[in-house]
Scaffold this active site. Sequence first.
Site, PDB file in Angstrom:
ATOM      1  N   VAL A   1       0.033   9.137   4.606  1.00  8.22           N
ATOM      2  CA  VAL A   1      -1.030   9.275   3.599  1.00  8.22           C
ATOM      3  C   VAL A   1      -2.307   8.531   3.973  1.00  8.22           C
ATOM      4  O   VAL A   1      -2.276   7.499   4.625  1.00  8.22           O
ATOM      5  CB  VAL A   1      -0.548   8.792   2.213  1.00  8.22           C
TER       6      VAL A   1
ATOM      7  N   HIS B   1     -16.197  25.657  19.828  1.00  4.03           N
ATOM      8  CA  HIS B   1     -15.142  26.228  20.679  1.00  4.03           C
ATOM      9  C   HIS B   1     -13.834  26.230  19.876  1.00  4.03           C
ATOM     10  O   HIS B   1     -13.540  25.253  19.181  1.00  4.03           O
ATOM     11  CB  HIS B   1     -15.010  25.369  21.941  1.00  4.03           C
TER      12      HIS B   1
ATOM     13  N   GLY C   1     -11.343   0.866  12.090  1.00  4.91           N
ATOM     14  CA  GLY C   1     -10.670  -0.207  11.358  1.00  4.91           C
ATOM     15  C   GLY C   1      -9.456   0.298  10.605  1.00  4.91           C
ATOM     16  O   GLY C   1      -8.955   1.388  10.849  1.00  4.91           O
TER      17      GLY C   1
ATOM     18  N   LYS D   1       5.155   9.537  14.298  1.00  9.43           N
ATOM     19  CA  LYS D   1       4.217   8.767  13.468  1.00  9.43           C
ATOM     20  C   LYS D   1       3.195   8.044  14.366  1.00  9.43           C
ATOM     21  O   LYS D   1       1.989   8.030  14.091  1.00  9.43           O
ATOM     22  CB  LYS D   1       4.996   7.751  12.626  1.00  9.43           C
TER      23      LYS D   1
ATOM     24  N   ASN E   1      -1.251   8.712  14.969  1.00  9.83           N
ATOM     25  CA  ASN E   1      -2.344   7.744  14.854  1.00  9.83           C
ATOM     26  C   ASN E   1      -3.013   7.473  16.209  1.00  9.83           C
ATOM     27  O   ASN E   1      -4.226   7.280  16.286  1.00  9.83           O
ATOM     28  CB  ASN E   1      -1.848   6.445  14.205  1.00  9.83           C
TER      29      ASN E   1
ATOM     30  N   ARG F   1      -9.126  -4.758   6.198  1.00 12.24           N
ATOM     31  CA  ARG F   1      -8.321  -5.075   7.380  1.00 12.24           C
ATOM     32  C   ARG F   1      -8.894  -4.415   8.643  1.00 12.24           C
ATOM     33  O   ARG F   1      -9.204  -3.243   8.645  1.00 12.24           O
ATOM     34  CB  ARG F   1      -6.867  -4.642   7.160  1.00 12.24           C
TER      35      ARG F   1
ATOM     36  N   CYS G   1      -3.901   0.843  10.431  1.00 13.78           N
ATOM     37  CA  CYS G   1      -3.057   1.799  11.166  1.00 13.78           C
ATOM     38  C   CYS G   1      -3.602   2.123  12.545  1.00 13.78           C
ATOM     39  O   CYS G   1      -2.978   1.813  13.553  1.00 13.78           O
ATOM     40  CB  CYS G   1      -2.923   3.078  10.352  1.00 13.78           C
TER      41      CYS G   1
ATOM     42  N   TYR H   1       0.807  -1.221   0.000  1.00 12.55           N
ATOM     43  CA  TYR H   1       0.000   0.000   0.000  1.00 12.55           C
ATOM     44  C   TYR H   1       0.842   1.275   0.000  1.00 12.55           C
ATOM     45  O   TYR H   1       0.397   2.311  -0.465  1.00 12.55           O
ATOM     46  CB  TYR H   1      -0.922   0.008   1.230  1.00 12.55           C
ATOM     47  N   ILE H   2       2.046   1.222   0.553  1.00 17.61           N
ATOM     48  CA  ILE H   2       2.886   2.419   0.615  1.00 17.61           C
ATOM     49  C   ILE H   2       4.061   2.331  -0.354  1.00 17.61           C
ATOM     50  O   ILE H   2       4.381   3.288  -1.054  1.00 17.61           O
ATOM     51  CB  ILE H   2       3.410   2.642   2.063  1.00 17.61           C
TER      52      ILE H   2
ATOM     53  N   ARG I   1      -5.485  10.290  16.864  1.00 16.58           N
ATOM     54  CA  ARG I   1      -6.743  10.174  16.105  1.00 16.58           C
ATOM     55  C   ARG I   1      -7.614   9.062  16.708  1.00 16.58           C
ATOM     56  O   ARG I   1      -8.815   9.218  16.874  1.00 16.58           O
ATOM     57  CB  ARG I   1      -6.428   9.886  14.635  1.00 16.58           C
TER      58      ARG I   1
HETATM   59  N1  SAJ Z   1     -13.251   6.909  11.801  1.00 11.81           N
HETATM   60  C1  SAJ Z   1     -14.281   7.175  12.686  1.00 11.81           C
HETATM   61  N2  SAJ Z   1     -14.581   8.483  12.965  1.00 11.81           N
HETATM   62  C2  SAJ Z   1     -13.887   9.521  12.399  1.00 11.81           C
HETATM   63  C3  SAJ Z   1     -12.837   9.239  11.506  1.00 11.81           C
HETATM   64  C4  SAJ Z   1     -12.540   7.927  11.223  1.00 11.81           C
HETATM   65  O1  SAJ Z   1     -14.931   6.266  13.224  1.00 11.81           O
HETATM   66  O2  SAJ Z   1     -14.228  10.677  12.680  1.00 11.81           O
HETATM   67  C5  SAJ Z   1     -12.902   5.511  11.491  1.00 11.81           C
HETATM   68  C6  SAJ Z   1     -12.960   5.172  10.002  1.00 11.81           C
HETATM   69  O3  SAJ Z   1     -14.268   4.857   9.615  1.00 11.81           O
HETATM   70  C7  SAJ Z   1     -12.018   3.989   9.928  1.00 11.81           C
HETATM   71  C8  SAJ Z   1     -10.944   4.335  10.957  1.00 11.81           C
HETATM   72  O4  SAJ Z   1     -11.522   5.318  11.807  1.00 11.81           O
HETATM   73  O5  SAJ Z   1     -12.656   2.784  10.310  1.00 11.81           O
HETATM   74  C9  SAJ Z   1      -9.644   4.849  10.383  1.00 11.81           C
HETATM   75  O6  SAJ Z   1      -9.891   5.711   9.278  1.00 11.81           O
HETATM   76  P1  SAJ Z   1      -9.110   7.092   9.037  1.00 11.81           P
HETATM   77  O7  SAJ Z   1      -9.651   7.670   7.782  1.00 11.81           O
HETATM   78  O8  SAJ Z   1      -9.175   7.908  10.262  1.00 11.81           O
HETATM   79  O9  SAJ Z   1      -7.577   6.684   8.909  1.00 11.81           O
HETATM   80  P2  SAJ Z   1      -6.761   5.585   8.043  1.00 11.81           P
HETATM   81  O10 SAJ Z   1      -6.522   4.395   8.912  1.00 11.81           O
HETATM   82  O11 SAJ Z   1      -7.376   5.341   6.724  1.00 11.81           O
HETATM   83  O12 SAJ Z   1      -5.374   6.369   7.863  1.00 11.81           O
HETATM   84  C10 SAJ Z   1      -4.661   6.804   9.015  1.00 11.81           C
HETATM   85  C11 SAJ Z   1      -4.358   8.306   8.853  1.00 11.81           C
HETATM   86  N3  SAJ Z   1      -3.811   8.821  10.115  1.00 11.81           N
HETATM   87  C12 SAJ Z   1      -4.193  10.031  10.607  1.00 11.81           C
HETATM   88  O13 SAJ Z   1      -5.035  10.716  10.085  1.00 11.81           O
HETATM   89  C13 SAJ Z   1      -3.505  10.493  11.853  1.00 11.81           C
HETATM   90  C14 SAJ Z   1      -3.350   8.495   7.708  1.00 11.81           C
HETATM   91  O14 SAJ Z   1      -2.973   9.853   7.603  1.00 11.81           O
HETATM   92  C15 SAJ Z   1      -2.109   7.644   7.975  1.00 11.81           C
HETATM   93  O15 SAJ Z   1      -1.127   7.785   6.960  1.00 11.81           O
HETATM   94  C16 SAJ Z   1      -2.540   6.198   8.012  1.00 11.81           C
HETATM   95  O16 SAJ Z   1      -3.454   6.044   9.126  1.00 11.81           O
HETATM   96  C17 SAJ Z   1      -1.303   5.344   8.208  1.00 11.81           C
HETATM   97  O17 SAJ Z   1      -0.823   4.755   7.211  1.00 11.81           O
HETATM   98  O18 SAJ Z   1      -0.750   5.323   9.313  1.00 11.81           O
END
Ligand code: SAJ
Length: 421
Positions: free
Chosen positions: A155, A244, A257, A206, A210, A323, A260, A13-14, A213
């Site tokens: 990304v 706010h 899911g 890094k 994650n 995944r 990451c 993927y990367i 988030r």
């Molecule tokens: N999700 C929620 N609520 C939200 C946002 C997301 O429930 O408000 C869920 C999504 O549906 C999903 C999961 O979180 O199941 C993850 O989705 P995502 O879009 O937040 O992130 P990923 O896993 O696709 O990608 C993340 C990103 N990390 C951050 O934003 C800090 C991406 O920038 C990273 O490059 C990637 O992990 C990675 O490769 O580490």
Amino acid sequence: MNEPTICIHGLGYIGLPTALMFAAHDYETRGYDTDPDVRETLATGTVPYDEPELDRYLAQGLNSGQFKIVDEVAPADCHIICVPTPYQEEEQKTDLRYVESAAETVRSVLRKNDTVVLESTVPPGTTSNVLRPILEGRELTAGESFTLAYSPETVLPGKIMTELRENDRIVGNISDGPAAEVVALYESFVEGTIRTTDATTAEFVKLIQNAFRDTNIAFANETAKLAHEFGIDSREAIELANKHPRVDILSPGPGVGGHCLPIDPLFLRRDNHATTLIEAAREVNDGMAAFVVELLNSVLGTVEDHRIAIFGVAYKGGVDDTRHSPSLALVERLTDYKNADTAVHDPVVKSARIPLVTQKEAVTDADALVVVTDHPQFERLEPEPIGEKMAQRVLIDTRAILDRKRWQDAGFEVRRIWWRE
Ligand code: SAJ
């Protein structure tokens, strides 16, 4: 065209998008993957997963000859390692076997003045304490006779090529001073700011991105569950709270899911020291499948002896990646209930580790429909043709993407994770 040659180790993927980005910027780029099937598929110009722009970049790279898939690694000016780093839950540690093995391969061709960059997500200290000793030998010392750095990708799946170009980037060197060669390399396509630090800090950054988030989403999920108990609308509450200037709560959902967010925060565990908040966040997010079952039980009495249609197995909308998908967790949880039957449909995912059926098959005789993935296709679903095939008109919209009123008007009992019922 005197750019340095680059060899990318790991074409997943990367690794693949990164290789193609360098190839598109005039670097003679070699791609190596230990899996011969991956090499063969890519050599025919086929990208094995859905990602915007990637097909075009692959065709362009192969046709121009700037990107070549190799069966054996040859010397190159720069080696970039993008291999998987799975987490071993039982032993509570990161499996670094692929990083180690890629490092052995690089070492076999490494020359004086070459550059090695690790991009895989790893526990802090890996570049210095694991990669460096494998690469160094009697004649080669990192930071002196060759450059060694860690530079994580950040990304978002679904926007990989755009974010490779636009996101800021960190380069973490293992010796003092900025890794000028590495910065110059990424500057060829990165439009954001490139900042330098040491490798261990870069690895840590890094992971905390994650973990932040994941923790924020856990807070949103807990907020949604609390709001249900207080009988208030969590969406309205979160939207108001976010007015706010220093509050920015993310969206609740059926769980977190992907490859990451559910895994990377665990890389911060050290010698069995728990990361209290981060692990609690993981538990909250993993607990959302149980909350979806609670919502089902609240309408059906019990899910036992009922047939549940599940829409979406991708971990989020617009991707075909399953995944750690919240749907898989939900299906698993439903197996705890006697005679609870599940039928899963996803218009984007071609295959998963559970059987997938058509939309019609999934909803026929179903007692409830649970929309788990926020695919744009689901936002356009029509209640009537679905309702007439179902045994009972029950909708659990875990992402709040459907027009509740329309579904209620069509006789559906509607439940959502966020939003007042
Ligand atoms: N999700 C929620 N609520 C939200 C946002 C997301 O429930 O408000 C869920 C999504 O549906 C999903 C999961 O979180 O199941 C993850 O989705 P995502 O879009 O937040 O992130 P990923 O896993 O696709 O990608 C993340 C990103 N990390 C951050 O934003 C800090 C991406 O920038 C990273 O490059 C990637 O992990 C990675 O490769 O580490």
